[in-house]
Design a protein around this motif. Sequence first.
Motif, mmCIF file in Angstrom:
data_model
loop_
_atom_site.group_PDB
_atom_site.id
_atom_site.type_symbol
_atom_site.label_atom_id
_atom_site.label_comp_id
_atom_site.label_asym_id
_atom_site.label_seq_id
_atom_site.Cartn_x
_atom_site.Cartn_y
_atom_site.Cartn_z
ATOM 1 N N TYR A 285 80.577 -53.936 -54.001
ATOM 2 C CA TYR A 285 81.019 -55.203 -53.415
ATOM 3 C C TYR A 285 82.202 -54.937 -52.483
ATOM 4 O O TYR A 285 83.095 -54.147 -52.804
ATOM 5 N N PHE A 286 82.182 -55.617 -51.338
ATOM 6 C CA PHE A 286 83.199 -55.394 -50.317
ATOM 7 C C PHE A 286 83.836 -56.712 -49.890
ATOM 8 O O PHE A 286 83.347 -57.797 -50.230
ATOM 9 N N GLU A 287 84.916 -56.597 -49.134
ATOM 10 C CA GLU A 287 85.591 -57.796 -48.637
ATOM 11 C C GLU A 287 84.633 -58.602 -47.747
ATOM 12 O O GLU A 287 83.679 -58.060 -47.188
ATOM 13 N N GLY A 288 84.908 -59.873 -47.658
ATOM 14 C CA GLY A 288 84.050 -60.747 -46.867
ATOM 15 C C GLY A 288 82.795 -61.154 -47.593
ATOM 16 O O GLY A 288 81.822 -61.596 -46.971
ATOM 17 N N ILE A 308 65.530 -47.665 -50.063
ATOM 18 C CA ILE A 308 66.023 -48.774 -49.249
ATOM 19 C C ILE A 308 67.490 -49.021 -49.548
ATOM 20 O O ILE A 308 67.863 -49.323 -50.692
ATOM 21 N N SER A 309 68.306 -48.874 -48.530
ATOM 22 C CA SER A 309 69.731 -49.184 -48.631
ATOM 23 C C SER A 309 69.959 -50.487 -47.875
ATOM 24 O O SER A 309 69.631 -50.579 -46.683
ATOM 25 N N SER A 310 70.506 -51.485 -48.554
ATOM 26 C CA SER A 310 70.615 -52.825 -47.965
ATOM 27 C C SER A 310 72.060 -53.317 -48.003
ATOM 28 O O SER A 310 72.764 -53.125 -48.996
ATOM 29 N N ILE A 311 72.452 -53.968 -46.927
ATOM 30 C CA ILE A 311 73.735 -54.660 -46.848
ATOM 31 C C ILE A 311 73.465 -56.153 -46.968
ATOM 32 O O ILE A 311 72.635 -56.701 -46.229
ATOM 33 N N HIS A 312 74.140 -56.810 -47.881
ATOM 34 C CA HIS A 312 73.907 -58.229 -48.148
ATOM 35 C C HIS A 312 75.139 -59.043 -47.775
ATOM 36 O O HIS A 312 76.230 -58.819 -48.327
ATOM 37 N N LYS A 313 74.981 -59.959 -46.841
ATOM 38 C CA LYS A 313 76.033 -60.910 -46.510
ATOM 39 C C LYS A 313 75.808 -62.140 -47.397
ATOM 40 O O LYS A 313 75.031 -63.030 -47.063
ATOM 41 N N LEU A 314 76.482 -62.149 -48.525
ATOM 42 C CA LEU A 314 76.153 -63.105 -49.565
ATOM 43 C C LEU A 314 76.389 -64.547 -49.146
ATOM 44 O O LEU A 314 75.695 -65.461 -49.621
ATOM 45 N N ASP A 315 77.345 -64.791 -48.258
ATOM 46 C CA ASP A 315 77.591 -66.159 -47.786
ATOM 47 C C ASP A 315 76.426 -66.710 -46.970
ATOM 48 O O ASP A 315 76.275 -67.918 -46.836
ATOM 49 N N GLN A 316 75.616 -65.808 -46.421
ATOM 50 C CA GLN A 316 74.519 -66.240 -45.569
ATOM 51 C C GLN A 316 73.177 -66.286 -46.294
ATOM 52 O O GLN A 316 72.157 -66.657 -45.710
#
Length: 322
Positions: A285-288, A308-316
């Motif tokens: 988990y990262f900032e933002g 599969i490496s995934s980046i998740h923008k949880l707010d979106q």
Amino acid sequence: MNRDLCLNLARVTEAAALASGKWLGKGDKNAADQAAVDAMRRMFDTVDIDGTVVIGEGEIDEAPMLYIGEQIGTSEPSNEKVDIAVDPLDGTSSIANGMANAIAVIAVAPQGCLLNAPDVYMDKIACGPKAKGCIDLRASTAENIKRVAKALSKDISDITVAVLNRERHNQLIREIRSVGARIKMITDGDIVTAIATCFDHSGIDLIMGIGGAPEGVIAAAALKCLGGDFQGKLMPNSAAQLERCKELHSDLEKIYLIDDLVKGDEVLFSATGVSSGDLLKGVSYFEGNIAKTESLVLRLPSGTIRNISSIHKLDQKPDYAK
């Protein structure tokens, strides 16, 4: 089965991992498991399948969601009918204690192809593709190790056997040591450890010992995709477990081969790391309000292996995917 289903299954295991990963080291395995179950269930509601859970969180009176026999998916008339084996959080104690090898995992096959395994113990042995056909649960510990060593062109002293660190395995451990092989003790996570036998970089050549039967079927599904091998024998240890075996008409004398546990040549498998381990990195988990996941997605008959490496923008993300 539709090969595009693979990516949707990855989304399901990612959702479970993202939800349960927040409980790493917090000492509450039940809360972590419930978070994984809830997230996995919400994502399944968006997947275009007509699925039946054959391995899940328990019976309908034990689990409010993802129970054995539950129908999941959008279940439209045109959807494929499939068997589903789920473990929303394999390694609940690992998450609670901040330890390695917890994963969220799913296996899917055409209807009638996954063994409806009772929730009892299973004596298991598994290996990677180079030693396929060499293992035999009826053979001695020493004989199995010798066969695998020969298949891998290794000295016995270089063979590494993974074993769950349980008191019931004391005799097995003595037998492995007596033949001169190496042992890797694992606290939890025999699904991911069985899969690790198929990857040279894991350093694990063989897994042996008694664990859960449902986990055995899920591991067998992955190993079938990877060309590995698996055998298991049901080992109920109580009157209640024996009764459950009778209800499912389970054969307690049978040595279940990989093709008994997972029939046919169509299998889909997805696992997402929750805590970092031998095969997959855990959720970061990262900032933002951003998170990163790592998943292993497998498909048969193609034999495709996807990392599969995934980046998740949880707010979106929509609420069902958080």
